[in-house]
Design an enzyme around this catalytic site. Structure first.
Site, PDB file in Angstrom:
ATOM      1  N   SER A 142      -1.509   8.703   8.381  1.00  0.00           N
ATOM      2  CA  SER A 142      -0.507   7.851   8.909  1.00  0.00           C
ATOM      3  C   SER A 142      -0.210   8.278  10.162  1.00  0.00           C
ATOM      4  O   SER A 142      -0.422   9.688  10.518  1.00  0.00           O
ATOM      5  CB  SER A 142       0.589   7.672   7.962  1.00  0.00           C
ATOM      6  OG  SER A 142       1.883   7.273   8.533  1.00  0.00           O
ATOM      7  N   TYR A 155       7.088  11.554   1.912  1.00  0.00           N
ATOM      8  CA  TYR A 155       5.730  10.658   2.675  1.00  0.00           C
ATOM      9  C   TYR A 155       5.357  11.588   3.827  1.00  0.00           C
ATOM     10  O   TYR A 155       4.017  11.668   3.944  1.00  0.00           O
ATOM     11  CB  TYR A 155       6.215   9.254   3.280  1.00  0.00           C
ATOM     12  CG  TYR A 155       5.148   8.298   3.712  1.00  0.00           C
ATOM     13  CD1 TYR A 155       4.265   7.660   2.771  1.00  0.00           C
ATOM     14  CD2 TYR A 155       4.827   8.284   4.861  1.00  0.00           C
ATOM     15  CE1 TYR A 155       3.446   6.842   3.184  1.00  0.00           C
ATOM     16  CE2 TYR A 155       4.011   7.203   5.476  1.00  0.00           C
ATOM     17  CZ  TYR A 155       3.194   6.578   4.446  1.00  0.00           C
ATOM     18  OH  TYR A 155       2.241   5.624   5.047  1.00  0.00           O
TER      19      TYR A 155
HETATM   20  P1  NAD Z   1      -0.148  -1.739  -0.402  1.00  0.00           P
HETATM   21  O1  NAD Z   1       1.153  -1.649  -1.165  1.00  0.00           O
HETATM   22  O2  NAD Z   1      -0.382  -3.097   0.254  1.00  0.00           O
HETATM   23  O3  NAD Z   1      -1.285  -1.354  -1.211  1.00  0.00           O
HETATM   24  C1  NAD Z   1      -1.154  -0.102  -1.993  1.00  0.00           C
HETATM   25  C2  NAD Z   1      -2.285  -0.168  -3.154  1.00  0.00           C
HETATM   26  O4  NAD Z   1      -2.391   1.010  -3.787  1.00  0.00           O
HETATM   27  C3  NAD Z   1      -1.811  -1.146  -4.234  1.00  0.00           C
HETATM   28  O5  NAD Z   1      -2.860  -2.145  -4.536  1.00  0.00           O
HETATM   29  C4  NAD Z   1      -1.235  -0.519  -5.370  1.00  0.00           C
HETATM   30  O6  NAD Z   1      -1.617  -1.129  -6.749  1.00  0.00           O
HETATM   31  C5  NAD Z   1      -2.296   0.758  -5.300  1.00  0.00           C
HETATM   32  N1  NAD Z   1      -1.720   2.094  -5.984  1.00  0.00           N
HETATM   33  C6  NAD Z   1      -0.381   2.433  -5.868  1.00  0.00           C
HETATM   34  N2  NAD Z   1      -0.195   3.456  -6.789  1.00  0.00           N
HETATM   35  C7  NAD Z   1      -1.529   3.742  -7.257  1.00  0.00           C
HETATM   36  C8  NAD Z   1      -1.907   4.703  -8.144  1.00  0.00           C
HETATM   37  N3  NAD Z   1      -1.507   5.482  -8.644  1.00  0.00           N
HETATM   38  N4  NAD Z   1      -3.330   4.558  -8.307  1.00  0.00           N
HETATM   39  C9  NAD Z   1      -4.435   3.647  -7.842  1.00  0.00           C
HETATM   40  N5  NAD Z   1      -3.780   2.734  -6.975  1.00  0.00           N
HETATM   41  C10 NAD Z   1      -2.531   2.737  -6.741  1.00  0.00           C
HETATM   42  O7  NAD Z   1       0.101  -0.595   0.530  1.00  0.00           O
HETATM   43  P2  NAD Z   1      -0.645  -0.403   2.237  1.00  0.00           P
HETATM   44  O8  NAD Z   1       0.397  -0.457   3.123  1.00  0.00           O
HETATM   45  O9  NAD Z   1      -1.911  -1.207   2.184  1.00  0.00           O
HETATM   46  O10 NAD Z   1      -1.059   1.232   2.125  1.00  0.00           O
HETATM   47  C11 NAD Z   1      -2.368   1.678   1.921  1.00  0.00           C
HETATM   48  C12 NAD Z   1      -2.223   3.179   2.355  1.00  0.00           C
HETATM   49  O11 NAD Z   1      -1.972   2.977   3.767  1.00  0.00           O
HETATM   50  C13 NAD Z   1      -1.228   4.202   1.596  1.00  0.00           C
HETATM   51  O12 NAD Z   1      -1.581   5.325   1.377  1.00  0.00           O
HETATM   52  C14 NAD Z   1      -0.123   4.069   2.821  1.00  0.00           C
HETATM   53  O13 NAD Z   1       0.723   5.386   2.994  1.00  0.00           O
HETATM   54  C15 NAD Z   1      -1.022   3.994   3.932  1.00  0.00           C
HETATM   55  N6  NAD Z   1      -0.390   3.580   5.257  1.00  0.00           N
HETATM   56  C16 NAD Z   1       0.061   2.223   5.392  1.00  0.00           C
HETATM   57  C17 NAD Z   1       0.942   2.112   6.381  1.00  0.00           C
HETATM   58  C18 NAD Z   1       1.484   0.629   6.736  1.00  0.00           C
HETATM   59  O14 NAD Z   1       2.289   0.472   7.781  1.00  0.00           O
HETATM   60  N7  NAD Z   1       1.158  -0.314   5.963  1.00  0.00           N
HETATM   61  C19 NAD Z   1       0.860   2.762   7.593  1.00  0.00           C
HETATM   62  C20 NAD Z   1       0.132   4.215   7.620  1.00  0.00           C
HETATM   63  C21 NAD Z   1      -0.583   4.496   6.405  1.00  0.00           C
END
Ligand code: NAD
Length: 260
Positions: A142, A155
């Site tokens: 991130s 985080y």
């Molecule tokens: P999201 O909530 O849309 O998807 C996350 C997925 O992870 C879900 O399907 C959930 O079921 C799964 N998950 C959660 N805990 C789990 C576990 N213990 N084992 C297996 N699966 C699990 O979230 P997103 O925004 O797509 O985030 C995905 C990644 O991207 C994360 O690591 C997040 O930190 C990172 N990220 C997101 C953003 C943002 O702005 N959305 C920015 C930077 C980084």
């Protein structure tokens, strides 16, 4: 850069960024493993990829459980033959000021983001070494791998930690053709971010519109959210990159929020 004949396992691929990464890798020819806690949604994504002519397998995986991770990777290798690309993406967000941050929440955050990255790497890299074809490991970092924000102690700590892990894996895997990199998105409108907007508004005493404008997108060059497609394109680029010229790096995809 074709991913034809490669197998890519994406954790947290039932939603958001992980889902789009899986769809993109499948579109470029990889057989994809949709690994997620939520098997029903993972199955829907896998069915949709297959309906579109791609190759996909849904597996149930809690990335914090060593047994579940090992079982999921073994199932993927048994059914698809190898793991060539690992996208360690599963993640959640819990926001709170540090003096109110529950220790249980801190441990949960580090377990999903860091234990999950370690356990999936350990299981996948053994398969990569055994197959002798190298591989590409991509961690979903991130901007918070480089920057800090209020309310996000666990985080930010976890996302910074992924840089260290990627660099070690890059050094250990180098002689065996395994590359490791971190993709660092800015804010992307996924369920993870949608949930945070009202929470941050409450914690900071501002409106939801102010959270978006003055907290999330304030430092971008154009006030725009990063999209799931922007992130998936970067992941696909790293997955298909041919040599260790690009390893141990982080690539920030954030509309200029953070420039390294
Ligand atoms: P999201 O909530 O849309 O998807 C996350 C997925 O992870 C879900 O399907 C959930 O079921 C799964 N998950 C959660 N805990 C789990 C576990 N213990 N084992 C297996 N699966 C699990 O979230 P997103 O925004 O797509 O985030 C995905 C990644 O991207 C994360 O690591 C997040 O930190 C990172 N990220 C997101 C953003 C943002 O702005 N959305 C920015 C930077 C980084």
């Amino acid at each position: 850069m074709s991913l034809q004949g490669k197998v890519a396992l994406v954790t947290g691929a039932a939603s958001g960024i992980g889902e789009q990464c899986a769809r993109k890798l499948a579109a470029q020819g990889a057989a994809v493993v949709i690994a997620d806690l939520n098997l029903a949604n993972a199955q829907k994504v896998a069915d949709d990829i297959v309906a579109g002519g791609g190759k996909a397998l849904a597996v149930s995986m809690d990335v914090t459980s060593e047994d579940a991770v090992n079982a999921g990777i073994e199932e993927a290798v048994a059914k698809l033959g190898s793991i060539d690309v690992l996208v360690s993406n599963a993640g959640i967000q819990i926001v709170n000021p540090i003096e109110e941050y529950a220790f249980a929440d801190w441990k949960k955050m580090l377990a999903i983001h860091l234990d999950g990255a370690f356990l999936t790497t350990k299981a996948a890299i053994k398969q990569m070494y055994a197959a002798g074809k190298g591989g590409s490991i991509i961690y979903m970092g991130s901007v918070h791998s480089h920057e800090a924000s209020k309310l996000k102690s666990a985080y930010v700590t976890a996302k910074h930690g992924l840089l260290g892990l990627a660099r070690v894996v890059a050094k250990e895997g180098g002689s065996r053709g395994v590359r490791a990199n971190v993709v660092c998105p800015g804010f992307v409108r996924t369920p993870l971010v949608d949930k945070q907007i009202p929470e941050q508004a409450k914690a900071l005493g501002i409106t939801e519109a102010q959270v978006v404008k003055d907290v999330m997108l304030k430092e971008t060059v154009d006030g725009e959210f990063t999209t799931v497609d922007d992130v998936a394109n970067t992941v696909a680029f790293l997955a298909g990159f041919e040599s260790a010229a690009l390893t141990g790096q982080s690539i920030v995809v954030s509309h200029g929020w953070f420039m390294q």
